[in-house]
Design an enzyme around this catalytic site. Structure first.
Site, PDB file in Angstrom:
ATOM      1  N   ASP A 332       0.818  -1.216   0.000  1.00 36.28           N
ATOM      2  CA  ASP A 332       0.000   0.000   0.000  1.00 36.28           C
ATOM      3  C   ASP A 332       0.853   1.268   0.000  1.00 36.28           C
ATOM      4  O   ASP A 332       2.036   1.252   0.335  1.00 36.28           O
ATOM      5  CB  ASP A 332      -0.901   0.009   1.235  1.00 36.28           C
ATOM      6  CG  ASP A 332      -0.114   0.031   2.535  1.00 36.28           C
ATOM      7  OD1 ASP A 332      -0.396   0.857   3.402  1.00 36.28           O
ATOM      8  OD2 ASP A 332       0.821  -0.797   2.678  1.00 36.28           O
ATOM      9  N   GLU A 333       0.220   2.354  -0.384  1.00 35.44           N
ATOM     10  CA  GLU A 333       0.770   3.704  -0.251  1.00 35.44           C
ATOM     11  C   GLU A 333       2.213   3.806  -0.778  1.00 35.44           C
ATOM     12  O   GLU A 333       3.112   4.265  -0.082  1.00 35.44           O
ATOM     13  CB  GLU A 333       0.704   4.166   1.204  1.00 35.44           C
ATOM     14  CG  GLU A 333      -0.721   4.269   1.740  1.00 35.44           C
ATOM     15  CD  GLU A 333      -0.780   4.751   3.166  1.00 35.44           C
ATOM     16  OE1 GLU A 333      -1.655   5.574   3.480  1.00 35.44           O
ATOM     17  OE2 GLU A 333       0.045   4.295   3.992  1.00 35.44           O
ATOM     18  N   VAL A 334       2.406   3.356  -1.996  1.00 32.34           N
ATOM     19  CA  VAL A 334       3.742   3.358  -2.589  1.00 32.34           C
ATOM     20  C   VAL A 334       3.930   4.631  -3.418  1.00 32.34           C
ATOM     21  O   VAL A 334       3.299   4.803  -4.466  1.00 32.34           O
ATOM     22  CB  VAL A 334       3.973   2.109  -3.456  1.00 32.34           C
ATOM     23  CG1 VAL A 334       5.368   2.140  -4.072  1.00 32.34           C
ATOM     24  CG2 VAL A 334       3.779   0.845  -2.623  1.00 32.34           C
TER      25      VAL A 334
END
Length: 539
Positions: A332-334
């Site tokens: 996530d949230e890369v």
């Protein structure tokens, strides 16, 4: 001594919330009728005025054609049961004054499976009965389960039938006979804890596991490492835990093994997470080559083969400790900015003919293949599905967190899903009420029975930015219990109006307090203090 309160905005809000909830439904009919069990079972019937007094030599009888309890999981569970029903009171009554037919002498447990393997999908069903008094016949409770883990759930339910009578100084089981048939609605009923944002000592993690068992949650999702710290020992790459906050805030391999052992004996599996490629700045403290550059430190360097050797080493070490079917690979949230501004990675992308979005997919899919090689099935946060869902391994479970509607898309694509939508099941959202936790439905807008089966369950998430050992329990409970009933109890048995279960949830919160769990009041928002003097049963 009188207590005087200043009319602060926070206090006024708490008072308003308390009175609006407690006067709306101070006591549910269920509690008045005697069914105080949380989570509510599939089927419950009970008697009226008859009661049993628990004998001082209350004992366990086990039976099963192939069951031997060689690992003593059931025996230890029974010992914990005795501690729970006594709730630290001194049982000093002279039971000889009671008729023999009024004494409950023990519990007779039949387990049909010889295996004590705890794994996703294990049978957790049980049947529990407490007969009415029969003159001339010693009375026993009866518990039947396919597995020892179903039996442990049955013991938890039995513990909630028991109460300490302060007049007679004896433990009672009231309103016998009881007949309970029970099994979970979902096989995956999780709670996430985050030991990177704040370190959680082992005794704290063990208390969290104990409290999970009380509410019949069965998966501890251990978000072990993140940007801020890497506290776990990895023998294959021993410098990784140089990224811990301090030498005292670490977990050895033996510590992790003990957590898994402790949880398993309480019917709780441990899902380990290693979040890649983002959320991994702490990895480079011990191995700077994992950073794209000294000045741009995450996500992990996609162009460096060493990155994937480290991931392989971590998952190899994980496979020796964490035996649960799944491993969580994050995803996530890369933010790929570091890949595009770092010259050697930019050159690598050009040679591969990749955009940064392609490199993100490449990283996630390669990490999946490594995990598969170690025998794991996979869990990834929902961004991976949102960006390239059709290319994920078919052994992927998509972990929803951003909002509602994702689960519907995931199962329509034929993949499995875990629901943790942050608007309702994130415990670090202090302003989310227990009513929102209770009414959050994992199968919302999923009507096809085949697709419903692909939702394997749900999870409440206790992210660690604002919790440590001082306040984790009161932030988790009682709101996690509201979700636990949603995940355990059949849909048709769930209250359509949360106020109908206020008193029963308040009773369970008091029970947690009596068992040494720092559960916050029900009549407030997350981690709220009591509004003022009063009984825990109405706060």
């Amino acid at each position: 001594m009188a207590l005087h309160y200043h009319s602060s905005p926070i206090l006024l809000l708490q008072l308003f919330f308390y009175f609006s909830v407690s006067f709306a439904a101070p006591r549910s009919n269920e509690t008045a009728g005697g069914v105080r069990i949380w989570p509510l079972p599939v089927s419950v019937t009970h008697g009226g005025h008859h009661r049993f007094y628990v004998a001082k030599d209350f004992h366990l009888i086990t039976e099963g054609s192939n069951f031997s309890d060689a690992s003593r999981i059931l025996e230890d569970g029974f010992s914990r049961l005795l501690d729970l029903v006594r709730v630290a009171h001194v049982v000093d009554a002279n039971l000889s004054r009671f008729a023999s037919s009024s004494l409950l002498h023990g519990i007779h447990i039949v387990v049909s499976s010889p295996s004590d393997e705890l794994q996703y999908g294990v049978d957790e069903s049980y049947r529990l009965s407490v007969p009415g008094p029969a003159p001339g016949k010693p009375a026993y409770a009866y518990l039947k389960a396919r597995t020892v883990y179903g039996a442990l759930h049955g013991l938890q339910t039995f513990s909630q039938l028991c109460s300490f009578n302060f007049e007679s100084r004896v433990i009672e089981v009231r309103m016998v006979p009881w007949n309970i048939i029970d099994q979970p609605r979902f096989s995956y009923r999780g709670l996430l804890i985050d030991t990177s944002r704040h370190y959680q000592p082992l005794p704290v993690i063990k208390k969290v596991i104990d409290s999970m068992a009380y509410a019949k949650l069965n998966v501890l999702h251990w978000h072990i490492v993140d940007t801020q710290s890497f506290p776990l020992e990895i023998p294959s790459f021993p410098n990784l835990w140089f990224g811990a906050y301090s030498k005292q805030e670490r977990y050895t391999i033996a510590d992790a093994t003990e957590i898994v052992r402790y949880a398993q004996r309480r019917g709780v599996s441990v899902l380990a997470e290693v979040d890649v490629p983002g959320h991994a700045l702490s990895w480079g403290v011990g191995y700077p080559a994992l950073w794209p550059s000294k000045d741009c430190q995450q996500p992990l360097d996609v162009s460096n083969e060493f990155t994937f050797r480290v991931i392989n080493g971590i998952l190899s070490d994980f496979s020796k400790i964490f035996k649960y079917r799944f491993v969580h690979l994050g995803g996530d949230e890369v933010n790929t900015t570091c890949w595009t501004v770092t010259p050697h990675i930019r050159n690598w992308l050009r040679k591969k003919g990749m955009k940064e979005s392609d490199a993100y997919k490449y990283f996630v899919l390669r990490a999946q293949k490594i995990a598969l090689s170690h025998g794991y099935e996979l869990v990834n946060w929902e961004e991976t599905f949102n960006d390239f869902g059709s290319e994920l391994s078919r052994k992927t479970v998509v972990h929803n967190w951003l909002g509602t509607g994702v689960a519907q898309k995931v199962v329509a694509a034929g993949l499995r899903c875990i629901v943790s939508n942050q608007d309702s099941w994130y415990l670090d959202h202090i302003d989310t009420s227990w009513e929102q936790f209770y009414t959050n439905e994992p199968l919302q807008n999923i009507k096809d029975p085949r697709q419903q089966k692909l939702v394997i369950g749900g999870e409440v998430c206790m992210w660690g930015e604002v919790v440590d050992a001082s306040n984790i329990e009161q932030t988790i409970w009682p709101r996690a219990a509201a979700a636990a009933e949603r995940l355990w109890t059949p849909y048709d048995n769930l209250a359509k109006d949360p106020s109908q279960v206020f008193a029963r949830l308040a009773h369970f919160r008091c029970l947690l307090n009596q068992r040494g769990i720092d559960a916050a009041p029900v009549s407030g928002l997350g981690r709220s203090a009591p509004w003022g003097p009063g009984s825990c049963f109405v706060q």
